[in-house]
Design an enzyme around this catalytic site. Structure first.
Site, mmCIF file in Angstrom:
data_model
loop_
_atom_site.group_PDB
_atom_site.id
_atom_site.type_symbol
_atom_site.label_atom_id
_atom_site.label_comp_id
_atom_site.label_asym_id
_atom_site.label_seq_id
_atom_site.Cartn_x
_atom_site.Cartn_y
_atom_site.Cartn_z
ATOM 1 N N SER A 296 -6.689 0.409 10.471
ATOM 2 C CA SER A 296 -5.477 0.650 9.688
ATOM 3 C C SER A 296 -4.967 -0.605 8.976
ATOM 4 C CB SER A 296 -4.420 1.254 10.614
ATOM 5 O OG SER A 296 -3.290 1.626 9.891
ATOM 6 N N ASP B 33 -1.816 0.940 2.954
ATOM 7 C CA ASP B 33 -2.366 0.109 4.020
ATOM 8 C C ASP B 33 -3.889 0.301 4.026
ATOM 9 O OD1 ASP B 33 -2.495 2.666 5.151
ATOM 10 O OD2 ASP B 33 -2.304 1.888 7.180
ATOM 11 N N ASP C 29 -6.074 2.004 5.659
ATOM 12 C CA ASP C 29 -6.743 3.314 5.729
ATOM 13 C C ASP C 29 -5.981 4.380 4.949
ATOM 14 O OD1 ASP C 29 -4.708 3.452 7.623
ATOM 15 O OD2 ASP C 29 -5.857 4.693 9.004
ATOM 16 N N ASP D 51 -3.051 5.741 4.983
ATOM 17 C CA ASP D 51 -2.136 6.767 5.501
ATOM 18 C C ASP D 51 -0.679 6.379 5.268
ATOM 19 O OD1 ASP D 51 -2.141 4.823 7.478
ATOM 20 O OD2 ASP D 51 -2.371 6.216 9.155
HETATM 21 MG MG MG Z 1 -2.847 3.205 8.598
#
Ligand code: MG
Length: 458
Positions: A99, A242, A244, A246
């Protein structure tokens, strides 16, 4: 990060690559996950980190060894992979990502067949298999296989488009600057925006797992390039993701960076205007702004413990359609009750379209709060006792003790005093209508906390 008897932290397994999180360990974790799922069909994908392909291969070996068949989706945003697990009706998925952590880290997220990260009870079962040597290897003729799965990005983009009015948004010809953090947002967001009729300018959109441009956490101090680009090209909106994709943080047309609970409150307001009476799920660490909007527009706020997985599970349990976190995590239930940066971007554009207002004016209409933070060191073994004492001392006040103690005062100020999950300290988050009051709350409660701590030390 990986302790002796625990693999999973607040957001999956995380560790320093080739020190804590090695390929050998990833094979064993893969076998433990595979044993838990008992020969299901599992989706595997990863983020842009340099170590992701290596770790994914190891995990796939482990899963296959335990008899699971793997559908391999390659590099993709976490929410795109989560969506694919749900829409393709797989038994679950394993996502290799750390992440927002620095590039030297990586991690493993396990998702259930609904696309949501598994709850703590299921993590404990996997840990039990892993630590107590209960991995079940398949017989030679039952070893799982791997098939490539293509097209998940296209399916994900189509799904998001299905939740907004494409024609209306396209009629506005918005110009959007995307800061993809050199990671997986680049695979999805420019495509989505172009299909929404936007003109797109990208920065940090070349995939590079060393994250050369900025740290993958979209904190305001990391987003100065985005803010100045928005101004330089006179864009209507800037958005940063960020590692990844999300979480998303937005920049208005004046180049001002807005923290997540403000943009969440904006989405919440326009959601409640169309859907009065709905439940809004948010961690107790969020701004009172989120409750102000729920009160003003007929929503019901449901506070949870801090953690995105808890928000997702609460939304699912209550069938809630909207959730949000202060760090830029927006959960839109009709799409999927998990954090989703691309969906959040479409919702912001949808709000701008419906109101025909600029983002800066939409955000300026929201109630204003000043936020101050603090921390007080506290030995790990005293944390629980100190919390009990603090709860006792705040009896009679308007409090919530779901995670630490949050106290709301008559003048709309509040403070959350919460033990850190990872460090030997307490964190304090105060909010008030003036900066002075917020500061005073942090000072007063730091003092109160220190007094309690010293009373236990003698
Ligand atoms: Mg994330």
């Amino acid at each position: 990060m990986l302790s002796q008897r625990r693999l999973f932290g607040t957001n999956g397994i995380r560790g320093l690559v080739n020190k804590e999180l090695t390929p050998e360990l990833a094979i064993s974790i893969g076998s433990a996950i595979g044993t838990y799922f008992r020969c299901g069909d599992l989706l595997v994908g990863y983020d842009a980190r340099t170590s992701s392909p290596m770790l994914a291969k190891a995990i796939i070996s482990g899963l296959n060894a335990a008899g699971c068949d793997v559908l391999f989706a390659g590099m993709a945003p976490t929410p795109a992979l989560q969506y694919a697990v749900k829409s393709h009706k797989f038994d679950g998925g394993v996502i290799v990502t750390a992440s927002h952590n620095p590039p030297e880290y990586n991690g493993i997220k396990v998702v259930w067949n609904d696309g949501i990260e598994i709850a703590r009870e299921k993590e404990i079962e996997i840990e039990n298999i892993f630590f107590n040597h209960k991995i079940r290897f398949a017989k030679w003729d039952k070893i799982g296989g791997v098939q490539n799965l293509t097209g998940i990005i296209e399916e994900y983009v189509e799904a998001i488009k299905g939740h907004v009015d494409i024609t209306k948004i396209a009629s506005k010809h918005y110009h959007v600057v995307v800061d993809a953090a050199n990671s997986v947002a680049a695979l999805v967001v420019p495509k989505l925006l172009r299909e929404l009729g936007c003109r797109v300018t990208t920065i940090n959109a070349n995939i590079d797992g060393t994250f050369p441009a900025r740290p993958p956490e979209p904190r305001p101090e990391n987003l100065r390039d985005l803010a100045s680009t928005v101004k330089a090209v006179s864009a209507d909106l800037g958005v940063a993701f960020d590692g990844d994709a999300d979480r998303s943080i937005f920049v208005d047309e004046k180049g001002e960076i807005h923290w997540g609970d403000k943009t969440f409150a904006l989405i919440e307001k326009h959601f409640l205007m169309r859907n009065p009476g709905e439940k809004i799920v948010s961690p107790i660490s969020s701004s009172t702004l989120v409750k102000d909007i729920a009160d003003a527009y007929g929503g019901e706020i449901v506070w949870t413990k801090v953690g995105s997985v808890i928000v997702s599970h609460t939304m699912k349990k209550l069938n809630a359609k909207l959730g949000g976190e202060e760090n830029g995590g927006i959960f839109y239930g009709p799409h999927q009750p998990v954090r989703d940066g691309a969906m959040a971007t479409a919702l912001i554009l949808s709000t701008m379209t419906e109101t025909s207002e600029k983002l800066s004016s939409l955000l300026a209409e929201l109630p204003k709060y000043f936020i101050e933070k603090g921390k007080v060191e506290c030995p790990e073994n005293l944390k629980e006792k100190i919390l009990e004492k603090l709860v006792e001392q705040t009896k009679g006040l308007n409090t919530n003790t779901i995670d630490g103690v949050k106290i709301w005062f008559e003048d709309k100020s509040s403070i959350l005093v919460r033990p850190s999950g990872t460090e030997p300290l307490y964190r304090l988050y105060a909010e008030a209508k003036t900066r002075e009051k917020a500061l005073r709350l942090v000072q007063d409660f730091s003092l109160k906390l220190k007094r309690i701590i010293s009373s236990f030390k003698v």
